[in-house]
Design an enzyme around this catalytic site. Sequence first.
Site, PDB file in Angstrom:
ATOM      1  N   GLU A  98       0.823  -1.212   0.000  1.00 21.50           N
ATOM      2  CA  GLU A  98       0.000   0.000   0.000  1.00 21.50           C
ATOM      3  C   GLU A  98       0.856   1.260   0.000  1.00 21.50           C
ATOM      4  O   GLU A  98       1.691   1.457   0.897  1.00 21.50           O
ATOM      5  CB  GLU A  98      -0.922   0.013   1.222  1.00 21.50           C
ATOM      6  N   LYS A 286      -7.442  -0.197  11.713  1.00 23.77           N
ATOM      7  CA  LYS A 286      -6.832  -0.741  10.503  1.00 23.77           C
ATOM      8  C   LYS A 286      -5.655   0.130  10.077  1.00 23.77           C
ATOM      9  O   LYS A 286      -4.616  -0.366   9.636  1.00 23.77           O
ATOM     10  CB  LYS A 286      -7.882  -0.824   9.387  1.00 23.77           C
ATOM     11  N   ASP A 302       4.401 -13.318  12.763  1.00 23.67           N
ATOM     12  CA  ASP A 302       3.052 -13.731  12.406  1.00 23.67           C
ATOM     13  C   ASP A 302       2.118 -12.535  12.521  1.00 23.67           C
ATOM     14  O   ASP A 302       1.540 -12.268  13.582  1.00 23.67           O
ATOM     15  CB  ASP A 302       2.603 -14.871  13.326  1.00 23.67           C
ATOM     16  N   HIS A 400      -2.489  10.282  -0.404  1.00 29.00           N
ATOM     17  CA  HIS A 400      -2.517   8.864  -0.753  1.00 29.00           C
ATOM     18  C   HIS A 400      -2.553   8.674  -2.267  1.00 29.00           C
ATOM     19  O   HIS A 400      -1.819   7.860  -2.823  1.00 29.00           O
ATOM     20  CB  HIS A 400      -3.735   8.202  -0.113  1.00 29.00           C
TER      21      HIS A 400
END
Length: 448
Positions: A98, A286, A302, A400
């Site tokens: 991203e 998030k 992990d 972004h």
Amino acid sequence: MSVTQNNKIDTNKRTVKVNSEVPGFFKKTVSERLEILSSQISLTEEDKKTLQNTGSLDIGTADHMLENVIGTFALPVGIATNFTINGRDYFIPMALEEPSVVAAASFAAKLARSSGGFQARGCPIPQMIAQVQLVGRQDWTKAIEDITSQKASIIRLANMFCPTLVARGGGATDLELRVVETQRGPHLVVHILADVGDAMGANFVTRMAEGVSSKLEDLSGGRACLRILSNLAIHRVFRAEAVWSRQSLATSARDSEMKVDQVIENILDAWALADADPFRASTHNKGILNGVDAVAMATGNDWRAVEAAAHSYAAFGRPYGSLTRYEKTEDGHLRGIIEIPLTVATAGGVTQVHPVARINNKILGARSAEELGCVIAAVGLAQNFAALRALATEGIVKGHMKLHAKNVAIAGGAKGKIVDVIASIMALEGNISTARAKELVIEMCHVM
């Protein structure tokens, strides 16, 4: 399966049904597996070559790491800069696809440097929890008494199943007993707490749970069902904080022509909504995990366990809410704080198997799992601050999409040096789309 000219797979045009029942697929070599897929899905020679171009992770190692391997999936690794954490500077590897995440974290860290950067700490003892679920009784009162009376012997037994962990100074340290009311009646859940040191610890504590389950059955008169770790790692919570000064916020807000007091108030209001509203909290957290996961992945940890722990902790003992909080200092600056469980390791597993993970850990230079957790917590806070600052000022899309333009240019067929050129043109035009990228690629080809 058909492939369009811009290399996007169109699954709607697949004309042949596949049969995924392939006996002994796991016994095949990588090449044999590819041939089986190719016979049904029409993989081209270029497709197969791409899948087997595994880069730094050789195909033999990959085939031992996972079942039914046909190739590897590479991600970019970027370096977050400007981070000072507990008085030490770091180059922080981040693996993800991203755009804007690495840039945002680095920017937030730069703004925090004038106030001393980030201060972070973990738990003194990195304990994981293993659960043994006991079922089959309606009254667990005597069982609880009997198990509690034998706690020391149960702990000794648990440690017999993990001698290497005990030899490194870790091992089971305590038991906790909980009666959980379920739709199938009351269950007695025994928690085994274990110091796992610099390991993630999942295999260690699960081995302990399985090892002591028979003794717990004998003591309780119940039947052991689940014997597995819990990813809600409440004993491995890390805290990081930083102060963003009024001066640094004023400098960063110049493009938006917004006064620094308004920037601070907007950030506080944005955080308050995330802490009160699960719809906003989900996106808020998030954004934190954009940074957290990227460092976890880059270092061979992990990230799925990290995500499970973070989201469950955000709802632990309260409605789901923000993993961060913000406040104004007495001097009117902005302080951000994050508390997040991090089951990360600097020993064992992929951290030592994956060649790029080994190099990334070398670049980062964390000397223990606790230090790594402090770094990751700081990155999560930085990522969150950067997102809130952008949302509170010019909005998230502007920055972004400017960085995302490069991905769009590549999707439109751009390669090499013209990727940056086409991305810049689209950003200036305010038209960042694959269609426009294709047009510019054709124009560039004619010019060149």
